[in-house]
Design a protein around this motif. Structure first.
Motif, PDB file in Angstrom:
ATOM      1  N   ALA A   4     -15.321  73.040  86.214  1.00 41.13           N
ATOM      2  CA  ALA A   4     -14.593  73.157  84.950  1.00 41.13           C
ATOM      3  C   ALA A   4     -14.255  74.620  84.704  1.00 41.13           C
ATOM      4  O   ALA A   4     -15.072  75.499  84.959  1.00 41.13           O
ATOM      5  CB  ALA A   4     -15.433  72.611  83.804  1.00 41.13           C
ATOM      6  N   ILE A   5     -13.033  74.876  84.232  1.00 42.84           N
ATOM      7  CA  ILE A   5     -12.620  76.225  83.868  1.00 42.84           C
ATOM      8  C   ILE A   5     -12.267  76.215  82.392  1.00 42.84           C
ATOM      9  O   ILE A   5     -11.282  75.592  81.987  1.00 42.84           O
ATOM     10  CB  ILE A   5     -11.411  76.720  84.692  1.00 42.84           C
ATOM     11  CG1 ILE A   5     -11.639  76.514  86.186  1.00 42.84           C
ATOM     12  CG2 ILE A   5     -11.131  78.179  84.401  1.00 42.84           C
ATOM     13  CD1 ILE A   5     -10.992  75.256  86.724  1.00 42.84           C
ATOM     14  N   ILE A  28      -9.620  77.511  93.015  1.00 42.05           N
ATOM     15  CA  ILE A  28     -10.596  76.439  93.205  1.00 42.05           C
ATOM     16  C   ILE A  28      -9.987  75.276  93.994  1.00 42.05           C
ATOM     17  O   ILE A  28     -10.604  74.717  94.904  1.00 42.05           O
ATOM     18  CB  ILE A  28     -11.127  75.964  91.837  1.00 42.05           C
ATOM     19  CG1 ILE A  28     -12.034  77.038  91.240  1.00 42.05           C
ATOM     20  CG2 ILE A  28     -11.878  74.641  91.965  1.00 42.05           C
ATOM     21  CD1 ILE A  28     -12.388  76.810  89.808  1.00 42.05           C
ATOM     22  N   SER A  29      -8.747  74.946  93.658  1.00 44.47           N
ATOM     23  CA  SER A  29      -8.055  73.873  94.390  1.00 44.47           C
ATOM     24  C   SER A  29      -7.837  74.262  95.847  1.00 44.47           C
ATOM     25  O   SER A  29      -8.018  73.441  96.753  1.00 44.47           O
ATOM     26  CB  SER A  29      -6.717  73.561  93.715  1.00 44.47           C
ATOM     27  OG  SER A  29      -6.924  73.065  92.398  1.00 44.47           O
ATOM     28  N   LEU A  30      -7.473  75.514  96.086  1.00 48.36           N
ATOM     29  CA  LEU A  30      -7.266  75.987  97.461  1.00 48.36           C
ATOM     30  C   LEU A  30      -8.561  75.941  98.266  1.00 48.36           C
ATOM     31  O   LEU A  30      -8.543  75.770  99.485  1.00 48.36           O
ATOM     32  CB  LEU A  30      -6.702  77.415  97.449  1.00 48.36           C
ATOM     33  CG  LEU A  30      -5.258  77.572  96.960  1.00 48.36           C
ATOM     34  CD1 LEU A  30      -4.908  79.048  96.823  1.00 48.36           C
ATOM     35  CD2 LEU A  30      -4.287  76.887  97.917  1.00 48.36           C
ATOM     36  N   LEU A  31      -9.695  76.089  97.586  1.00 46.34           N
ATOM     37  CA  LEU A  31     -10.996  76.040  98.252  1.00 46.34           C
ATOM     38  C   LEU A  31     -11.438  74.611  98.565  1.00 46.34           C
ATOM     39  O   LEU A  31     -12.458  74.407  99.222  1.00 46.34           O
ATOM     40  CB  LEU A  31     -12.053  76.720  97.376  1.00 46.34           C
ATOM     41  CG  LEU A  31     -11.967  78.250  97.274  1.00 46.34           C
ATOM     42  CD1 LEU A  31     -12.810  78.762  96.108  1.00 46.34           C
ATOM     43  CD2 LEU A  31     -12.420  78.895  98.581  1.00 46.34           C
ATOM     44  N   HIS A  33     -12.121  72.309  96.173  1.00 52.59           N
ATOM     45  CA  HIS A  33     -12.877  71.731  95.066  1.00 52.59           C
ATOM     46  C   HIS A  33     -11.912  71.064  94.080  1.00 52.59           C
ATOM     47  O   HIS A  33     -10.692  71.224  94.173  1.00 52.59           O
ATOM     48  CB  HIS A  33     -13.685  72.812  94.339  1.00 52.59           C
ATOM     49  CG  HIS A  33     -14.599  73.593  95.231  1.00 52.59           C
ATOM     50  ND1 HIS A  33     -15.607  73.009  95.959  1.00 52.59           N
ATOM     51  CD2 HIS A  33     -14.660  74.923  95.514  1.00 52.59           C
ATOM     52  CE1 HIS A  33     -16.262  73.935  96.636  1.00 52.59           C
ATOM     53  NE2 HIS A  33     -15.695  75.104  96.390  1.00 52.59           N
ATOM     54  N   THR A  34     -12.469  70.359  93.116  1.00 49.54           N
ATOM     55  CA  THR A  34     -11.666  69.772  92.042  1.00 49.54           C
ATOM     56  C   THR A  34     -11.709  70.687  90.826  1.00 49.54           C
ATOM     57  O   THR A  34     -12.792  70.933  90.268  1.00 49.54           O
ATOM     58  CB  THR A  34     -12.200  68.378  91.655  1.00 49.54           C
ATOM     59  OG1 THR A  34     -12.169  67.530  92.814  1.00 49.54           O
ATOM     60  CG2 THR A  34     -11.346  67.760  90.558  1.00 49.54           C
ATOM     61  N   ALA A  35     -10.572  71.212  90.438  1.00 46.20           N
ATOM     62  CA  ALA A  35     -10.484  72.109  89.289  1.00 46.20           C
ATOM     63  C   ALA A  35     -10.163  71.299  88.036  1.00 46.20           C
ATOM     64  O   ALA A  35      -9.210  70.518  88.017  1.00 46.20           O
ATOM     65  CB  ALA A  35      -9.401  73.164  89.520  1.00 46.20           C
ATOM     66  N   ILE A  36     -10.955  71.499  86.989  1.00 46.16           N
ATOM     67  CA  ILE A  36     -10.757  70.766  85.742  1.00 46.16           C
ATOM     68  C   ILE A  36     -10.596  71.778  84.611  1.00 46.16           C
ATOM     69  O   ILE A  36     -11.583  72.306  84.078  1.00 46.16           O
ATOM     70  CB  ILE A  36     -11.941  69.821  85.454  1.00 46.16           C
ATOM     71  CG1 ILE A  36     -12.120  68.851  86.631  1.00 46.16           C
ATOM     72  CG2 ILE A  36     -11.710  69.056  84.153  1.00 46.16           C
ATOM     73  CD1 ILE A  36     -13.317  67.953  86.514  1.00 46.16           C
ATOM     74  N   CYS A  60     -19.439  67.934  85.531  1.00 47.06           N
ATOM     75  CA  CYS A  60     -19.053  68.935  86.533  1.00 47.06           C
ATOM     76  C   CYS A  60     -20.290  69.609  87.131  1.00 47.06           C
ATOM     77  O   CYS A  60     -21.370  69.594  86.549  1.00 47.06           O
ATOM     78  CB  CYS A  60     -18.152  69.995  85.895  1.00 47.06           C
ATOM     79  SG  CYS A  60     -16.509  69.365  85.455  1.00 47.06           S
ATOM     80  N   ASP A  61     -20.116  70.189  88.308  1.00 43.77           N
ATOM     81  CA  ASP A  61     -21.204  70.878  88.986  1.00 43.77           C
ATOM     82  C   ASP A  61     -21.395  72.298  88.459  1.00 43.77           C
ATOM     83  O   ASP A  61     -22.515  72.793  88.364  1.00 43.77           O
ATOM     84  CB  ASP A  61     -20.926  70.931  90.495  1.00 43.77           C
ATOM     85  CG  ASP A  61     -20.837  69.545  91.099  1.00 43.77           C
ATOM     86  OD1 ASP A  61     -21.870  68.868  91.163  1.00 43.77           O
ATOM     87  OD2 ASP A  61     -19.720  69.132  91.478  1.00 43.77           O
TER      88      ASP A  61
END
Length: 319
Positions: A4-5, A28-31, A33-36, A60-61
Motif C-alpha cells: 500500500a502507498i 513497485i509494479s515494475l518490481l 509486486h502489487t501496488a495499492i 497488505c504486506d
C-alpha cells in the motif's frame, strides 16, 4: 507482495506527496509486486473511506507512507499504522515527530554535540510582537539577514529571507499562518550539501554520494519555485568534496539518523560555510521521492536505480 502507498494529506505538501506516491507505485509494479495506492485528500479524508482503507491496509504486506509534512511525516500516520500492527517503511512515531519539529530536532542534535544552524524559536505573543522578536534575536547574537520558516513542514513553504525589521515582521506573520511556532535562523553563506541515508535489510545504515544544490540565480534562495518550477536549478552529484569533508559529512549524517532514532531512510541537509564548520540545517524523514528528487538522484550516483531503492525500502520494512 501487496504494497500500500499512502499519499496526499492535508499539509501544504499535498501535491508533492502525490508525485512521490505515484513514482513509488510505478516502481513497485515494475518490481513485480502489487501496488495499492491510497489517497488522502487535501482536507484529510481517505478517498476510499477510512474503514475501507483500514481493511485494505491490513490486507497488505507493507505500507509506504509517502507523505510529507504534517499528518504524514510527523508521526500521525505512523501511530495509526502501529495501532493496526502494519509493517511500514521509514521512521516510527517518535523519530518522525521529532524530525518534523525543526526546533526540537536542533535541540536534540545540539545536546549531542552536533553543530546546527543558529536560531531562535518564536511562539505565542512573540509572533505578534516584532519588538519581542528583535530582542530575542539580539540576545542570541543573530544579525540580518535571517531566514524565517514555519517550525514544522517542508518544501520551503512559508520560508522567507528577512533583511530588516519590515521584512522580518511580514515573514513572521506569513510563517505563523502555517505553524504555531516559527524559527528565525541566521543566514549561512556557503554551500548547500545533502546526504541521503538508507537502512538496508541487514540493519546496515549507509549514505550515498553527497549532492550539492545550485539554486536558480533568479530566485532569492532555494525556495519552492527553485525546487519545483525552475529549470535553472542544478543538482550536482557527486558533489565535489575533499575526501576529509566528504567523510565528515557522511559520519555526521549517520549520527543524526541514529541520534534521532530514525529508520528506513532520511535526507540530512547541511550548510558548509567557506571558512567554517559544517552545520546541520534539517532532516527529512520521508524526503521527496519522485525519480527526479534529490534522494533517488544520490543513490543513482551510487549505482542504485529508483526501483532498487524502493525495493530496499520494502525489504527493510518487511524484515
Amino acid at each position: 507482495m501487496k504494497v500500500a502507498i499512502v499519499m496526499g494529506g492535508a499539509s501544504p505538501e499535498h501535491k508533492v506527496s502525490l508525485a512521490s506516491g505515484r513514482g513509488i507505485a510505478k516502481a513497485i509494479s515494475l518490481l513485480g509486486h502489487t501496488a495499492i495506492p491510497l489517497v488522502i485528500d487535501a482536507d484529510g479524508n481517505w478517498i476510499d473511506g477510512q474503514h475501507e482503507a483500514i481493511e485494505i491496509l491490513q490486507a497488505c504486506d507493507v505500507t509506504i507512507p509517502a507523505m510529507h509534512g504534517e499528518g504524514g511525516e510527523d508521526g500521525t500516520i505512523q501511530g495509526f499504522l502501529d495501532q493496526l500492527k502494519i509493517p511500514y517503511v521509514g521512521s516510527g512515531v517518535a523519530a518522525s515527530a521529532v524530525g518534523l519539529d525543526k526546533h526540537l530536532t536542533k535541540a536534540i542534535l545540539r545536546a549531542h554535540g552536533i553543530a546546527v544552524t543558529p536560531g531562535i524559536r518564536l511562539t505565542g505573543s512573540d509572533l505578534a510582537e516584532t519588538e519581542s522578536a528583535i530582542q530575542k534575536l539580539k540576545a542570541a547574537g543573530l544579525e540580518f539577514p535571517v531566514f524565517v520558516k514555519p517550525g514544522n513542514g517542508g518544501s520551503s513553504f512559508g520560508v522567507a529571507r528577512a533583511t530588516d525589521l519590515a521584512t522580518l515582521s511580514h515573514a513572521i506573520a506569513d510563517a505563523a499562518v502555517l505553524a504555531p511556532q516559527v524559527l528565525v535562523e541566521q543566514e549561512m553563506l556557503g554551500r548547500e550539501i545533502d546526504l541521503a541515508v538508507l537502512q538496508f535489510p541487514d540493519g546496515r545504515v549507509d549514505t550515498a554520494p553527497a549532492l550539492e544544490i545550485h539554486p536558480d540565480p533568479e530566485q532569492p534562495f532555494f525556495n519552492a519555485t527553485a525546487k519545483y518550477d525552475s529549470s535553472a536549478t542544478r543538482f550536482v552529484v557527486p558533489a565535489p568534496l575533499e575526501p576529509a569533508l566528504a567523510g565528515r559529512l557522511r559520519r555526521t549524517a549517520i549520527e543524526v539518523f541514529e541520534v534521532l532514532g530514525c529508520a528506513g531512510l532520511a535526507r540530512v541537509d547541511f550548510f558548509v560555510p567557506a571558512d567554517g564548520e559544517p552545520v546541520v540545517n534539517e532532516i527529512n524523514t520521508f524526503p521527496g521521492f519522485t525519480p527526479a528528487s534529490q534522494f533517488p538522484r544520490m543513490w543513482a550516483a551510487a549505482g542504485m536505480s529508483y526501483t532498487d531503492v524502493v525495493d530496499t525500502l520494502i525489504r527493510t520494512a518487511a524484515k
